[in-house]
Design a protein around this motif. Structure first.
Motif, PDB file in Angstrom:
ATOM      1  N   LEU A 145      -6.350  49.840  62.064  1.00  0.00           N
ATOM      2  CA  LEU A 145      -7.646  50.320  61.867  1.00  0.00           C
ATOM      3  C   LEU A 145      -7.513  51.847  62.226  1.00  0.00           C
ATOM      4  O   LEU A 145      -6.993  52.456  62.696  1.00  0.00           O
ATOM      5  CB  LEU A 145      -8.745  49.569  62.867  1.00  0.00           C
ATOM      6  N   VAL A 146      -8.376  52.609  61.413  1.00  0.00           N
ATOM      7  CA  VAL A 146      -8.534  54.079  61.358  1.00  0.00           C
ATOM      8  C   VAL A 146      -9.889  54.530  60.906  1.00  0.00           C
ATOM      9  O   VAL A 146     -10.571  53.730  60.044  1.00  0.00           O
ATOM     10  CB  VAL A 146      -7.561  54.626  60.276  1.00  0.00           C
ATOM     11  N   ARG A 147     -10.416  55.682  61.380  1.00  0.00           N
ATOM     12  CA  ARG A 147     -11.688  55.995  61.291  1.00  0.00           C
ATOM     13  C   ARG A 147     -11.420  57.596  61.498  1.00  0.00           C
ATOM     14  O   ARG A 147     -10.773  58.166  62.273  1.00  0.00           O
ATOM     15  CB  ARG A 147     -12.729  55.697  62.068  1.00  0.00           C
ATOM     16  N   THR A 148     -12.201  58.636  60.703  1.00  0.00           N
ATOM     17  CA  THR A 148     -11.854  60.037  60.772  1.00  0.00           C
ATOM     18  C   THR A 148     -12.916  60.692  61.406  1.00  0.00           C
ATOM     19  O   THR A 148     -12.759  61.663  61.972  1.00  0.00           O
ATOM     20  CB  THR A 148     -11.954  60.583  59.229  1.00  0.00           C
ATOM     21  N   GLY A 149     -14.052  60.020  61.775  1.00  0.00           N
ATOM     22  CA  GLY A 149     -15.155  60.706  62.154  1.00  0.00           C
ATOM     23  C   GLY A 149     -15.659  61.698  60.924  1.00  0.00           C
ATOM     24  O   GLY A 149     -15.250  61.717  59.828  1.00  0.00           O
ATOM     25  N   PRO A 150     -16.611  62.749  61.182  1.00  0.00           N
ATOM     26  CA  PRO A 150     -17.319  63.724  59.984  1.00  0.00           C
ATOM     27  C   PRO A 150     -15.920  64.057  59.163  1.00  0.00           C
ATOM     28  O   PRO A 150     -15.302  64.729  59.719  1.00  0.00           O
ATOM     29  CB  PRO A 150     -18.204  64.391  60.693  1.00  0.00           C
ATOM     30  N   GLY A 193      -2.056  60.411  54.093  1.00  0.00           N
ATOM     31  CA  GLY A 193      -1.214  60.948  55.057  1.00  0.00           C
ATOM     32  C   GLY A 193      -1.865  61.555  56.305  1.00  0.00           C
ATOM     33  O   GLY A 193      -1.620  61.240  57.499  1.00  0.00           O
ATOM     34  N   HIS A 194      -3.259  61.942  55.976  1.00  0.00           N
ATOM     35  CA  HIS A 194      -3.855  62.343  57.068  1.00  0.00           C
ATOM     36  C   HIS A 194      -4.588  61.010  57.831  1.00  0.00           C
ATOM     37  O   HIS A 194      -4.520  61.028  58.995  1.00  0.00           O
ATOM     38  CB  HIS A 194      -5.354  63.167  56.408  1.00  0.00           C
ATOM     39  N   LEU A 195      -4.826  60.108  57.055  1.00  0.00           N
ATOM     40  CA  LEU A 195      -5.399  58.873  57.673  1.00  0.00           C
ATOM     41  C   LEU A 195      -4.287  58.165  58.498  1.00  0.00           C
ATOM     42  O   LEU A 195      -4.521  57.746  59.686  1.00  0.00           O
ATOM     43  CB  LEU A 195      -5.819  57.904  56.579  1.00  0.00           C
TER      44      LEU A 195
END
Length: 431
Positions: A145-150, A193-195
């Protein structure tokens, strides 16, 4: 929860923790596990991992399938013909989903390539700080699972460059809804790649992903007496949370098997292995029956005596557009959950279901109100008719009245989610 304020605070926390269907299922699973529920793997032989199960044995269990979760409380007195009391809801909400090769851009802007997921109110997603959230699956098959925020924003064209924007805004789904997340050289940008870095994995190991957008503005109470509640994804996390809260209060001495079924992909039509048109609920109910030693005939008898409450958000009367509602049925926010009715069975409610919901509401001491569409306005649908058709279980459709449904940020009255949970608690208790 006996306190309305505590309930709304908890709902806000649940929504904040659930920017995607996968996060919603994980948050529900975490709460269930903390309350003593045991996770079941569908690939296991449940009789081997819990050989003592059977008639006369209580249990509290849950199964996660992708972005869906089914949890149940099996009472001590459960037998092969013990009926089910099912609360059906869905974990997904409209928005935008990352496409393959999602790192795009032009004229120095870095953008995310997205496709429309479900039926979002597209203009409401403009000029908001959005996040990306969902799951990455690496080549070894492990889900992260992943989330970036704003992180992103869909910028609207300034009125100086479109003098008709306030009269006739038209958004092309391919050209106008790709969010920006930075500036620079496109060749050096790598969104996946950032995620992957946020998830703690190597981007080269990411073989697949299900990543969607979510509004990052936190839920808020406001208005006269702090009675209004705004948040993203209330369609349909209000129902998932209400069912989860009610299930956690179920006594194992109740005479039915209480079930929370929170499906994924309702906004797309529910046709997936984790959607309401798929086999997930039937699979699990059948395995519960197998553990109780039920024959096919006994399982059908249990289904015939069972009920499903399909809980999904509905429409409150809109003060600026009253002509879009049925003139005799004008449900108002704050006056209780909706009993959703449609003569063409877009909702599964019938007279028997209406009587059941009246009993549940009376037992909980909360009001409810009827909703029916204006004849000139097409009626949406829910998982209710799908569940009734697939399983033959009697079903009634209910939900929290909202304004701005499918907006990035929806609006409700604080009384209604609280009342929905109370009525579902009464439903599980056998009202």
């Amino acid at each position: 929860m006996t306190s309305l304020s505590a309930y709304i605070d908890d709902l806000a926390g649940f929504i904040t923790a659930s920017p995607s269907s996968y996060h919603a299922a994980a948050e529900a699973a975490s709460r269930l596990a903390a309350a003593g529920f045991v996770r079941r793997d569908e690939a296991d032989d449940w009789s081997e991992v819990d050989p003592g199960r059977g008639p006369g044995r209580a249990g509290r269990y849950y199964v996660v399938r992708d972005g869906a979760i089914v949890a149940w409380v099996q009472p001590t007195g459960a037998q092969p013909t013990t009926p089910f009391r099912i609360l059906g809801a869905h974990t997904d909400s409209p928005g935008f989903k990352l496409k393959p090769k999602p790192t795009t851009g032009s004229y120095g802007w870095l953008q995310a390539g997205v496709e429309v997921y479900g039926g979002p109110l597209a203009n409401s997603w403009l000029d908001r700080e959005l996040e990306l959230a969902g799951r990455l699956v690496t080549t070894d098959g492990v889900e992260h699972l992943v989330r970036t925020g704003p992180f992103l924003r869909i910028p609207q064209l300034a009125v100086h460059l479109d003098r008709t924007a306030n009269e006739a805004l038209s958004l092309d789904r391919q050209r106008h809804l790709n969010p920006v997340f930075g500036v620079g050289d496109l060749r050096q940008a790598d969104l996946i790649g950032h995620l992957a870095a946020l998830a703690g994995v190597d981007g080269a190991d990411v073989a697949g992903y299900d990543i969607l957008t979510a509004d990052t503005n936190p839920p808020a109470r406001f208005g006269l007496d702090n009675e209004l509640f705004a948040a993203g994804r209330m369609d349909n996390l209000t129902s998932v949370h209400a069912g989860l809260t009610a299930l956690l209060e179920v006594s194992e001495n109740d005479e039915a098997i209480s079930v929370l079924a929170a499906f994924d992909h309702e906004e797309l039509g529910s046709q997936s292995r984790s959607g309401a048109s798929g086999p997930m609920l039937e699979d699990i109910l059948s395995r519960i029956g197998d553990d109780l030693g039920a024959t096919v005939s006994e399982r059908l008898r249990a289904f015939a005596d069972s009920w499903c409450v399909s809980a999904d958000a509905g429409h409150s009367v809109h003060p600026n557009y009253p002509e879009r509602h049925d003139p005799a049925n004008l449900p108002l926010a704050g006056r209780g959950p909706l009993l959703k009715i449609n003569g063409n069975q877009r909702y599964a409610t019938d007279a028997a279901g209406a009587a059941l919901w009246a009993r549940c509401s009376a037992a909980a001491g909360v009001p409810y109100q009827e909703f029916v569409s204006n004849n000139t306005v097409p009626c949406g649908s829910t998982i209710g008719p799908l569940t009734a058709t697939r399983l033959g279980i009697r079903t009634v459709d209910v939900g929290v009245p909202l304004l701005s449904m499918h907006s990035a940020r929806e609006l409700a009255h604080v009384n209604d989610p609280f009342s929905l949970s109370a009525a579902i608690t009464a439903f599980f208790a056998g009202a």
